[in-house]
Design a protein around this motif. Structure first.
Motif, PDB file in Angstrom:
ATOM      1  N   GLY B  42       0.830  -1.191   0.000  1.00  8.53           N
ATOM      2  CA  GLY B  42       0.000   0.000   0.000  1.00  8.53           C
ATOM      3  C   GLY B  42       0.868   1.246   0.000  1.00  8.53           C
ATOM      4  O   GLY B  42       2.068   1.181   0.277  1.00  8.53           O
ATOM      5  N   PRO B  43       0.291   2.384  -0.337  1.00 12.23           N
ATOM      6  CA  PRO B  43       1.045   3.641  -0.299  1.00 12.23           C
ATOM      7  C   PRO B  43       1.603   3.906   1.101  1.00 12.23           C
ATOM      8  O   PRO B  43       0.938   3.648   2.105  1.00 12.23           O
ATOM      9  N   GLN B  44       2.826   4.431   1.129  1.00 12.82           N
ATOM     10  CA  GLN B  44       3.477   4.737   2.392  1.00 12.82           C
ATOM     11  C   GLN B  44       3.759   6.236   2.451  1.00 12.82           C
ATOM     12  O   GLN B  44       4.336   6.800   1.527  1.00 12.82           O
ATOM     13  N   PHE B  45       3.370   6.862   3.563  1.00 17.43           N
ATOM     14  CA  PHE B  45       3.465   8.303   3.738  1.00 17.43           C
ATOM     15  C   PHE B  45       4.919   8.770   3.762  1.00 17.43           C
ATOM     16  O   PHE B  45       5.750   8.202   4.486  1.00 17.43           O
ATOM     17  N   ILE B  46       5.219   9.835   2.955  1.00 16.11           N
ATOM     18  CA  ILE B  46       6.568  10.401   2.953  1.00 16.11           C
ATOM     19  C   ILE B  46       6.564  11.768   3.628  1.00 16.11           C
ATOM     20  O   ILE B  46       7.297  12.024   4.574  1.00 16.11           O
ATOM     21  N   PHE B  47       5.757  12.694   3.098  1.00 12.91           N
ATOM     22  CA  PHE B  47       5.704  14.060   3.612  1.00 12.91           C
ATOM     23  C   PHE B  47       4.287  14.615   3.514  1.00 12.91           C
ATOM     24  O   PHE B  47       3.513  14.201   2.660  1.00 12.91           O
ATOM     25  N   GLN B  48       4.004  15.600   4.375  1.00 13.78           N
ATOM     26  CA  GLN B  48       2.836  16.451   4.182  1.00 13.78           C
ATOM     27  C   GLN B  48       3.266  17.910   4.334  1.00 13.78           C
ATOM     28  O   GLN B  48       4.011  18.253   5.259  1.00 13.78           O
ATOM     29  N   TYR B  49       2.789  18.740   3.423  1.00 12.72           N
ATOM     30  CA  TYR B  49       3.030  20.178   3.466  1.00 12.72           C
ATOM     31  C   TYR B  49       1.711  20.923   3.513  1.00 12.72           C
ATOM     32  O   TYR B  49       0.726  20.521   2.891  1.00 12.72           O
ATOM     33  N   TYR B  50       1.726  21.998   4.281  1.00 15.01           N
ATOM     34  CA  TYR B  50       0.561  22.869   4.368  1.00 15.01           C
ATOM     35  C   TYR B  50       1.051  24.302   4.470  1.00 15.01           C
ATOM     36  O   TYR B  50       1.889  24.610   5.328  1.00 15.01           O
ATOM     37  N   GLU B  51       0.534  25.166   3.622  1.00 13.63           N
ATOM     38  CA  GLU B  51       0.971  26.565   3.605  1.00 13.63           C
ATOM     39  C   GLU B  51       2.498  26.679   3.586  1.00 13.63           C
ATOM     40  O   GLU B  51       3.087  27.466   4.345  1.00 13.63           O
ATOM     41  N   LYS B  52       3.116  25.858   2.763  1.00 13.32           N
ATOM     42  CA  LYS B  52       4.559  25.878   2.491  1.00 13.32           C
ATOM     43  C   LYS B  52       5.410  25.360   3.647  1.00 13.32           C
ATOM     44  O   LYS B  52       6.629  25.424   3.574  1.00 13.32           O
ATOM     45  N   GLU B  53       4.774  24.847   4.685  1.00 16.59           N
ATOM     46  CA  GLU B  53       5.540  24.315   5.813  1.00 16.59           C
ATOM     47  C   GLU B  53       5.359  22.805   5.914  1.00 16.59           C
ATOM     48  O   GLU B  53       4.251  22.291   5.694  1.00 16.59           O
ATOM     49  N   GLU B  54       6.417  22.114   6.272  1.00 15.70           N
ATOM     50  CA  GLU B  54       6.330  20.672   6.485  1.00 15.70           C
ATOM     51  C   GLU B  54       5.517  20.415   7.752  1.00 15.70           C
ATOM     52  O   GLU B  54       5.842  20.917   8.829  1.00 15.70           O
TER      53      GLU B  54
END
Lengths: 114, 114
Positions: B42-54
């Motif tokens: 299954g897909p594995q989470f790498i990163f999430q960004y919101y409003e240009k911030e990690e």
């Protein structure tokens, strides 16, 4: 450490019958569960979700059941149609603050036969 | 309305090289997440960004990095490619952070490392 498990890699169901896809999880911090459907060469498509405060959510032919004590959820598709043939992923989120990281299972390939 | 778009569709690289993958979210969506899907998993989470911030990072080495631009599009960079980096890389966008906001996936970039 597989926190979300789909123990059936594949499932074959006749058109018109019920398809039941199962998913188990180990992390008690998960509070939101989702099912995604994936066709080849496409990204996963959201199908249905359930919050941990509920034990059932229904949307047309799709119903998701959640058993928190058993850490188990299932997706029922009634009646199954040939267009439902795809890979189904169970996913969970929660316990990570404001981030909405999804933890996926390995998927179950559903084949609906005529 | 356009969905999540990713480029390129396919990419072949050799070990040690560097790669940049690009993602354009759905208009109005401020959050972008990256997932890696290895064959049979299954897909594995790498990163999430919101409003240009990690806002979240999965269990991936420092060779993986990402950024989000003022128009909310995003790049995933992978340095010193290994054979094991061969996978489908999926980008997902959502309107806001939070588990209740559905994540919409793009079709993915298929990376092959030789």
């Amino acid at each position: 450490d597989q926190q979300v498990k789909q123990n059936s890699p594949s499932l074959s169901v006749q058109e018109g019958r019920i398809s039941i896809l199962n998913c188990d999880y180990t992390n008690s911090m998960f509070d939101y569960f989702l099912w995604y459907k994936k066709y080849p060469a496409e990204g996963p498509t959201f199908l249905i979700s359930i919050s941990s405060i509920k034990d059932k959510n229904e949307d047309g032919r799709f119903t998701v059941f959640l058993n928190k004590s058993a850490k188990h959820l299932s997706l029922h598709i009634v009646p199954s149609q040939p267009g439902d043939s795809a890979v189904y992923f169970c996913a969970a989120s929660g316990g990570t603050g404001t981030a909405s990281k999804l933890t996926f299972g390995t998927g179950t390939r559903l084949q609906v036969t005529l | 309305d356009a969905g999540v778009t990713q480029s390129p569709t396919h990419l072949i690289k050799t070990r040690g090289q560097h790669v940049t993958l690009r993602c354009s979210p759905i208009s109005g969506h401020k959050s972008v997440s990256w997932y890696q899907q290895v064959l049979g998993q299954g897909p594995q989470f790498i990163f999430q960004y919101y409003e240009k911030e990690e806002r979240g990072r999965g269990n991936f080495p420092d060779r993986f990095s990402a950024r989000q631009f003022p128009n909310y599009s995003s790049e995933l960079n992978v340095n010193a490619l290994l054979l094991g980096d061969s996978a489908l890389y999926l980008c997902a966008s959502s309107p806001q952070l939070g588990t209740l906001y559905e994540q919409f996936f793009g079709p993915g970039t298929r990376l092959t490392v030789l």
